[in-house]
Design an enzyme around this catalytic site. Structure first.
Site, PDB file in Angstrom:
ATOM      1  CB  SER A 137       7.130  12.921 -23.148  1.00 10.85           C
ATOM      2  OG  SER A 137       6.871  13.771 -24.225  1.00 10.85           O
TER       3      SER A 137
ATOM      4  CG  ASP B 158      12.628  18.947 -24.431  1.00 10.89           C
ATOM      5  OD1 ASP B 158      12.095  18.945 -25.565  1.00 10.89           O
ATOM      6  OD2 ASP B 158      12.281  18.207 -23.506  1.00 10.89           O
TER       7      ASP B 158
ATOM      8  CG  HIS C 151      11.276  15.432 -25.483  1.00 10.54           C
ATOM      9  ND1 HIS C 151      10.760  16.393 -24.643  1.00 10.54           N
ATOM     10  CD2 HIS C 151      10.284  14.513 -25.639  1.00 10.54           C
ATOM     11  CE1 HIS C 151       9.506  16.079 -24.312  1.00 10.54           C
ATOM     12  NE2 HIS C 151       9.197  14.937 -24.899  1.00 10.54           N
TER      13      HIS C 151
HETATM   14  C1  MLT Z   1       2.337  16.516 -25.100  1.00  8.60           C
HETATM   15  O1  MLT Z   1       1.686  16.532 -26.137  1.00  8.60           O
HETATM   16  O2  MLT Z   1       1.917  16.066 -24.025  1.00  8.60           O
HETATM   17  C2  MLT Z   1       3.712  17.072 -25.178  1.00  8.60           C
HETATM   18  O3  MLT Z   1       3.888  17.770 -26.344  1.00  8.60           O
HETATM   19  C3  MLT Z   1       4.720  15.979 -25.043  1.00  8.60           C
HETATM   20  C4  MLT Z   1       4.575  15.004 -26.165  1.00  8.60           C
HETATM   21  O4  MLT Z   1       5.148  15.232 -27.244  1.00  8.60           O
HETATM   22  O5  MLT Z   1       3.889  14.024 -25.980  1.00  8.60           O
END
Ligand code: MLT
Length: 204
Positions: free
Chosen positions: A105, A155, A186
């Site tokens: 992520s 996702d 996710h």
């Molecule tokens: C981010 O902010 O890098 C992406 O949205 C993934 C997350 O939720 O951290």
């Protein structure tokens, strides 16, 4: 100058390649250590904690809202993380030229930024649920690097066109890229672990 809070676990000495573990939003340096050890049994493991706090949740760069990134901050913190990784390689004595990343992520997104802005930092990367954050005008030369993108078909966070756009960016830069779609959202599944394990085994 080891500027990030982190955990380091030595490998078994049998020269398995080192692995950089990059957690998701709200995670920390402990989260991915068991997974890293499972997927890369003999490898030195370096696991920093993201130094941005979003309402107490650690991350690797700032965002204004979900999916709306502070690109200047992304660039600065990508440089800082690359410098940290180089300093950690000297401090702990692992080979920086063989370092692979396993990022989930937000951690996958900073790993992708490392490949785009500081390509010397990584030789390979498993990107779990990545999205497009940076789109540099000038692509780096990623010839010889291996990148695996593992994306969830359902996702709710990653727009569906992002994984193929990111894969295409890496391919245009010369990397060897595969993009896998998993029947999930996710969150990670058993299928992710199998694909990541196979990818990392081919590194050693
Ligand atoms: C981010 O902010 O890098 C992406 O949205 C993934 C997350 O939720 O951290």
């Amino acid at each position: 100058s080891l500027s990030y809070l982190h955990r380091f676990e030595p490998g078994d000495g049998a020269k398995a390649p080192p692995l950089l573990l990059l957690h998701g939003t709200g995670g920390n340096e402990n989260d991915l250590l068991p997974l890293g050890r499972q997927l890369a049994p003999g490898s030195p493991l370096l696991s920093p904690r993201g130094d941005v706090s979003e309402h107490g949740m650690p991350r690797f760069f700032r965002r204004f809202a979900e999916g709306v990134f502070d690109l200047k901050d992304v660039a600065q913190r990508t440089q800082a993380l690359a410098d940290f990784v180089a300093a950690a390689a000297r401090e702990y004595g692992f080979d920086p030229n063989r370092l692979a990343a396993l990022g989930y992520s937000n951690g996958a997104n900073i790993a992708a930024s490392l490949l785009l802005l500081r390509p010397e930092s990584l030789t390979a990367a498993v990107l779990l649920r990545p999205m497009v954050v940076l789109e540099p005008k000038q692509l780096p030369d990623l010839t010889g690097k291996r990148i695996s993108l593992l994306s969830g078909r359902h996702d709710p966070i990653v727009p569906v066109d992002h994984p193929p756009r990111l894969a295409e960016m890496f391919r245009r830069a010369g990397a060897s890229v595969d993009l896998h779609w998993l029947d999930t959202g996710h969150q990670l599944t058993e299928g992710d672990l199998q694909l990541a394990a196979g990818f990392l085994a081919a590194e050693s």
